[in-house]
Write a protein that holds these residues in place. Structure first.
Motif, PDB file in Angstrom:
ATOM      1  N   GLY A 118       0.848  -1.085  -0.022  1.00 41.19           N
ATOM      2  CA  GLY A 118      -0.076   0.188   0.007  1.00 41.19           C
ATOM      3  C   GLY A 118       0.951   1.525  -0.008  1.00 41.19           C
ATOM      4  N   VAL A 119       1.948   1.301  -0.290  1.00 42.68           N
ATOM      5  CA  VAL A 119       2.966   2.592  -0.165  1.00 42.68           C
ATOM      6  C   VAL A 119       2.899   2.713  -1.543  1.00 42.68           C
ATOM      7  CG1 VAL A 119       4.046   1.757   1.725  1.00 42.68           C
ATOM      8  CG2 VAL A 119       5.242   1.289  -0.410  1.00 42.68           C
ATOM      9  N   ASP A 120       3.272   4.021  -1.962  1.00 42.38           N
ATOM     10  CA  ASP A 120       3.574   4.781  -3.257  1.00 42.38           C
ATOM     11  C   ASP A 120       4.840   4.803  -3.937  1.00 42.38           C
ATOM     12  OD1 ASP A 120       0.503   5.927  -3.344  1.00 42.38           O
ATOM     13  OD2 ASP A 120       1.218   6.827  -1.675  1.00 42.38           O
ATOM     14  N   ALA A 121       5.941   4.865  -2.807  1.00 38.32           N
ATOM     15  CA  ALA A 121       7.168   4.964  -3.293  1.00 38.32           C
ATOM     16  C   ALA A 121       8.356   4.331  -1.991  1.00 38.32           C
ATOM     17  CB  ALA A 121       7.692   6.412  -3.625  1.00 38.32           C
ATOM     18  N   ALA A 122       9.435   3.966  -2.445  1.00 36.44           N
ATOM     19  CA  ALA A 122      10.343   3.693  -1.253  1.00 36.44           C
ATOM     20  C   ALA A 122      11.640   4.584  -1.428  1.00 36.44           C
ATOM     21  CB  ALA A 122      10.574   2.447  -1.560  1.00 36.44           C
ATOM     22  N   MET A 123      11.967   4.720   0.145  1.00 36.86           N
ATOM     23  CA  MET A 123      13.409   5.101   0.190  1.00 36.86           C
ATOM     24  C   MET A 123      14.516   4.188   0.404  1.00 36.86           C
ATOM     25  SD  MET A 123      13.300   9.064   1.433  1.00 36.86           S
ATOM     26  CE  MET A 123      12.168   8.972   2.916  1.00 36.86           C
ATOM     27  N   LEU A 124      15.298   3.763  -0.118  1.00 40.62           N
ATOM     28  CA  LEU A 124      16.313   2.824   0.150  1.00 40.62           C
ATOM     29  C   LEU A 124      17.454   3.586   0.701  1.00 40.62           C
ATOM     30  CD1 LEU A 124      17.585  -0.065   0.500  1.00 40.62           C
ATOM     31  CD2 LEU A 124      18.221   0.257  -2.026  1.00 40.62           C
TER      32      LEU A 124
ATOM     33  N   GLY B 281       8.217  -5.475  -5.608  1.00 50.14           N
ATOM     34  CA  GLY B 281       7.062  -4.850  -5.451  1.00 50.14           C
ATOM     35  C   GLY B 281       6.512  -3.650  -6.430  1.00 50.14           C
ATOM     36  N   GLY B 282       7.506  -3.425  -7.395  1.00 45.39           N
ATOM     37  CA  GLY B 282       7.012  -2.556  -8.407  1.00 45.39           C
ATOM     38  C   GLY B 282       7.169  -0.935  -8.099  1.00 45.39           C
ATOM     39  N   LEU B 283       7.767  -0.705  -7.117  1.00 48.67           N
ATOM     40  CA  LEU B 283       7.986   0.542  -6.273  1.00 48.67           C
ATOM     41  C   LEU B 283       8.881   1.564  -7.218  1.00 48.67           C
ATOM     42  CD1 LEU B 283       7.462  -0.197  -2.672  1.00 48.67           C
ATOM     43  CD2 LEU B 283       5.692   0.879  -4.078  1.00 48.67           C
ATOM     44  N   PRO B 284       8.692   2.810  -7.349  1.00 48.64           N
ATOM     45  CA  PRO B 284       9.799   3.695  -7.597  1.00 48.64           C
ATOM     46  C   PRO B 284      10.866   3.927  -6.286  1.00 48.64           C
ATOM     47  CG  PRO B 284       7.748   4.960  -7.506  1.00 48.64           C
ATOM     48  CD  PRO B 284       7.295   3.452  -7.279  1.00 48.64           C
ATOM     49  N   VAL B 285      12.029   3.744  -6.404  1.00 50.96           N
ATOM     50  CA  VAL B 285      12.921   3.778  -5.353  1.00 50.96           C
ATOM     51  C   VAL B 285      13.834   4.958  -5.387  1.00 50.96           C
ATOM     52  CG1 VAL B 285      14.628   2.317  -4.467  1.00 50.96           C
ATOM     53  CG2 VAL B 285      12.742   1.255  -5.632  1.00 50.96           C
ATOM     54  N   VAL B 286      13.776   5.720  -4.294  1.00 51.17           N
ATOM     55  CA  VAL B 286      14.913   6.769  -4.220  1.00 51.17           C
ATOM     56  C   VAL B 286      16.103   6.380  -3.422  1.00 51.17           C
ATOM     57  CG1 VAL B 286      15.419   8.913  -3.399  1.00 51.17           C
ATOM     58  CG2 VAL B 286      13.114   8.654  -4.471  1.00 51.17           C
ATOM     59  N   LEU B 287      17.207   6.388  -3.781  1.00 50.12           N
ATOM     60  CA  LEU B 287      18.487   5.803  -3.317  1.00 50.12           C
ATOM     61  C   LEU B 287      18.795   6.999  -2.194  1.00 50.12           C
ATOM     62  CD1 LEU B 287      20.562   3.784  -2.686  1.00 50.12           C
ATOM     63  CD2 LEU B 287      22.079   4.807  -4.454  1.00 50.12           C
ATOM     64  N   VAL B 288      18.996   6.587  -0.932  1.00 48.29           N
ATOM     65  CA  VAL B 288      19.304   7.916   0.126  1.00 48.29           C
ATOM     66  C   VAL B 288      20.641   7.395   0.508  1.00 48.29           C
ATOM     67  CG1 VAL B 288      18.732   9.047   2.065  1.00 48.29           C
ATOM     68  CG2 VAL B 288      16.937   8.397   0.513  1.00 48.29           C
ATOM     69  N   VAL B 289      21.767   7.823   0.204  1.00 49.73           N
ATOM     70  CA  VAL B 289      23.013   7.732   0.633  1.00 49.73           C
ATOM     71  C   VAL B 289      23.533   8.394   1.975  1.00 49.73           C
ATOM     72  CG1 VAL B 289      25.490   7.493  -0.007  1.00 49.73           C
ATOM     73  CG2 VAL B 289      23.655   7.273  -1.711  1.00 49.73           C
ATOM     74  N   ASN B 290      23.441   7.801   2.992  1.00 52.74           N
ATOM     75  CA  ASN B 290      23.311   8.571   4.460  1.00 52.74           C
ATOM     76  C   ASN B 290      24.896   8.724   4.864  1.00 52.74           C
ATOM     77  OD1 ASN B 290      22.153   9.893   6.598  1.00 52.74           O
ATOM     78  ND2 ASN B 290      21.799   7.993   7.761  1.00 52.74           N
ATOM     79  N   GLN B 291      25.010   9.591   5.777  1.00 52.09           N
ATOM     80  CA  GLN B 291      26.271   9.620   6.575  1.00 52.09           C
ATOM     81  C   GLN B 291      27.388  10.111   5.625  1.00 52.09           C
ATOM     82  OE1 GLN B 291      26.879   6.115   8.887  1.00 52.09           O
ATOM     83  NE2 GLN B 291      24.942   6.091   9.758  1.00 52.09           N
ATOM     84  N   VAL B 292      27.046  11.045   4.724  1.00 50.57           N
ATOM     85  CA  VAL B 292      28.063  11.196   3.663  1.00 50.57           C
ATOM     86  C   VAL B 292      29.142  12.330   4.409  1.00 50.57           C
ATOM     87  CG1 VAL B 292      26.932  11.176   1.642  1.00 50.57           C
ATOM     88  CG2 VAL B 292      26.572  13.235   2.787  1.00 50.57           C
ATOM     89  N   ASP B 293      28.819  12.740   5.670  1.00 55.55           N
ATOM     90  CA  ASP B 293      29.657  13.767   6.199  1.00 55.55           C
ATOM     91  C   ASP B 293      30.685  12.922   6.923  1.00 55.55           C
ATOM     92  OD1 ASP B 293      27.255  12.613   7.725  1.00 55.55           O
ATOM     93  OD2 ASP B 293      28.248  13.336   9.599  1.00 55.55           O
ATOM     94  N   ARG B 294      30.660  11.499   7.110  1.00 54.88           N
ATOM     95  CA  ARG B 294      31.669  10.854   7.489  1.00 54.88           C
ATOM     96  C   ARG B 294      32.669  10.269   6.485  1.00 54.88           C
ATOM     97  NH1 ARG B 294      28.653   6.569  11.858  1.00 54.88           N
ATOM     98  NH2 ARG B 294      27.553   8.178  12.974  1.00 54.88           N
ATOM     99  N   VAL B 295      32.241  10.604   5.176  1.00 58.10           N
ATOM    100  CA  VAL B 295      33.032  10.156   4.155  1.00 58.10           C
ATOM    101  C   VAL B 295      34.602  11.094   4.222  1.00 58.10           C
ATOM    102  CG1 VAL B 295      33.568   9.747   1.737  1.00 58.10           C
ATOM    103  CG2 VAL B 295      31.381   8.999   3.029  1.00 58.10           C
TER     104      VAL B 295
END
Length: 298
Positions: free
Chosen positions: A88-94, A115-129
């Motif tokens: 029942g969700v419209d999209a996803a953040m990975l 699941g056929g969902l549009p996926v936004v890739l969220v690359v977290n913790q870039v401040d630690r790179v």
């Protein structure tokens, strides 16, 4: 000039354990609705964080991390809860950690793709790179053969990169009015949130393994004028664990209670009188009936 249409919809927040999913949800909501710690599998329940913006509303489904290990009933339940979030969700953040992609990230992406969902890739913790130049080749590599609706490097903890992320995620949900009021931040009750605040302190203050053998049951939640009177039972699996949670002279249990009470008062905007007890139920985390009794429902 046409005003942009208002959008609102459900977005699953998916990823392997300990990549900052709950920190991201809290940052977008603007309040602490999901507990956090530096330990994997802190989140056990599916939780809705309601993030309201002038241009739309995102209903963020925070989930336990998807993981391969399913030794106990608790692990199996958490994987079911994570995968159930896709209904029942419209999209996803990975959500992934900057510079890291492993089999469990692939497992999460594959679940979303099925699941056929549009996926936004969220690359977290870039401040630690430290080597920021390495980010672009990393993003190019993981995007090979995988279709993402958008890719956003962010720092959820420092609230960096969130505006652009919100804009792209809102574009993936339907045009419709807000589904919740502006002042609503979660679908969970204060009683549930109180239990999570106590469990957060168990995750933060205890040793490596012990937090996974504990759960919290709120036995009492009463409104007394301007005060909330809350009684919390911390369940463990063995007598030796009970002694560790209580600590020498009750010191650790008092510290857990004091920190949890402070968090509750901040979130609820009320004075809190919190009592805590520690009780033993052997093998509860591998007992389906016990899990249901403690509120772990599919």
């Amino acid at each position: 000039m046409n005003t942009p249409a208002h959008r609102a919809g459900h977005v699953a927040v998916i990823g392997r354990p300990n990549v900052g999913k709950s920190t991201l949800v809290n940052a977008l909501v603007g309040a602490k609705v999901s507990i956090t710690s530096n330990r994997p599998q802190t989140t056990r329940h599916q939780l809705l964080g309601i993030a309201t913006f002038p241009e739309g509303q995102l209903l963020l489904v925070d989930t336990p991390g998807i993981h391969r290990e399913q030794k106990r009933a608790m692990n199996r339940w958490m994987n079911r809860a994570a995968r159930g979030a896709l209904d029942g969700v419209d999209a996803a953040m990975l959500v992934i950690r900057a510079g890291q992609w492993d089999d469990e990230d692939s497992l999460a992406f594959d679940a979303l793709r099925k699941g056929g969902l549009p996926v936004v890739l969220v690359v977290n913790q870039v401040d630690r790179v430290k080597d920021k130049a390495a980010l672009l080749p990393f993003l190019a590599k993981i995007s090979e053969g995988r279709e993402f609706a958008a890719v956003h490097p962010i720092s959820a903890l420092k609230r960096k990169g969130l505006e652009a992320l919100v804009k792209d995620v809102l574009a993936l949900v339907p045009e419709q009015p807000a589904l919740y009021g502006e002042d609503e931040i979660t679908d969970k009750s204060q009683r549930f949130l109180a239990g999570e605040m106590v469990r957060e302190q168990l995750m933060r203050q205890l040793g490596e393994e012990l937090p996974y053998a504990t759960t919290v049951e709120i036995e009492k939640f009463e409104v007394d004028g301007t005060m909330l009177r809350i009684g919390a039972v911390i369940w463990v699996e063995r007598d030796g664990q009970k002694a560790i949670v209580i600590g020498k002279g009750g010191e650790r249990l008092r510290e857990i209670g004091a920190k949890a009470r402070q968090q509750m008062e901040k979130l609820f905007g009320a004075k809190v009188f919190l009592q805590t007890w520690v009780r033993v139920r052997e093998g509860w985390s591998d007992d389906e009936a016990a899990l249901r009794a403690f509120g772990y429902h599919d």
